[in-house]
Design an enzyme around this catalytic site. Sequence first.
Site, PDB file in Angstrom:
ATOM      1  N   ASP A 126       0.851  -1.190   0.000  1.00 36.30           N
ATOM      2  CA  ASP A 126       0.000   0.000   0.000  1.00 36.30           C
ATOM      3  C   ASP A 126       0.886   1.239   0.000  1.00 36.30           C
ATOM      4  O   ASP A 126       1.623   1.481   0.955  1.00 36.30           O
ATOM      5  CB  ASP A 126      -0.911  -0.003   1.226  1.00 36.30           C
ATOM      6  CG  ASP A 126      -2.051   1.003   1.127  1.00 36.30           C
ATOM      7  OD1 ASP A 126      -1.932   1.965   0.339  1.00 36.30           O
ATOM      8  OD2 ASP A 126      -3.059   0.836   1.839  1.00 36.30           O
ATOM      9  N   ARG A 128      -0.370   4.417  -0.617  1.00 34.14           N
ATOM     10  CA  ARG A 128      -1.198   5.613  -0.521  1.00 34.14           C
ATOM     11  C   ARG A 128      -0.701   6.560   0.571  1.00 34.14           C
ATOM     12  O   ARG A 128      -0.119   6.131   1.555  1.00 34.14           O
ATOM     13  CB  ARG A 128      -2.657   5.230  -0.253  1.00 34.14           C
ATOM     14  CG  ARG A 128      -3.337   4.585  -1.435  1.00 34.14           C
ATOM     15  CD  ARG A 128      -4.715   4.087  -1.078  1.00 34.14           C
ATOM     16  NE  ARG A 128      -4.689   3.001  -0.111  1.00 34.14           N
ATOM     17  CZ  ARG A 128      -5.785   2.387   0.340  1.00 34.14           C
ATOM     18  NH1 ARG A 128      -6.971   2.769  -0.081  1.00 34.14           N
ATOM     19  NH2 ARG A 128      -5.683   1.394   1.196  1.00 34.14           N
TER      20      ARG A 128
END
Length: 211
Positions: A126, A128
């Site tokens: 991830d 983000r």
Amino acid sequence: MTIRFIAASKLPTPWATFIMHGFEDEATSKDHIALTLGDITDGLPVLGRVHSECLTGDALFSMRCDCGYQLQEALKRIALEGRGVLLYLRQEGRGIGLLNKIRAYHLQDQGLDTVEANEHLGFAADLRRYDLCVPMLDHLGVAALKLMTNNPRKVDALTRDGVIISERLPLTTGLNSHNEQYLSTKAGKLGHMMALDDFTRAGDENKQHKP
């Protein structure tokens, strides 16, 4: 962090007429939006969601993930509340971009799970970031969020970046035969706080409202 407000307009949807606020990240040239409903500037916690772009799920109705289902459910809940905010961040595929997401999907077609596919391509599970939420929420006058999410990492990241999370609300909708393994991986490998038994299966929402 240089987030610049551009303009706002009405956005009628099947659930409510939201106000759409456009922002530009001058460092990346990416555009982000916020949808707001009602008075969110009174200092009380606001029902909200921080939603990362998912073209396949949000716009193309993909059943490989739960993103589109979550987006619609969040907007429905905000409409029912009569007050809320949804931040829509342009960070496709947990931050790896659309074309790499398609590459990851190809690997998943060969049997890898979503985390293994990203790592096979050389990415973290991830990528983000949520620091851009702070200037967006500051501009909107939001002091605290009742955040709709299953992801404890999102809660931790937003809190670290200075967003006050007064409450976490689960968002469990859209389970189907195509995303069951994906959702299991999110719970098992990414620590999402959910169990498949908690989910509403795709289509069941409509059945529940039939006379």
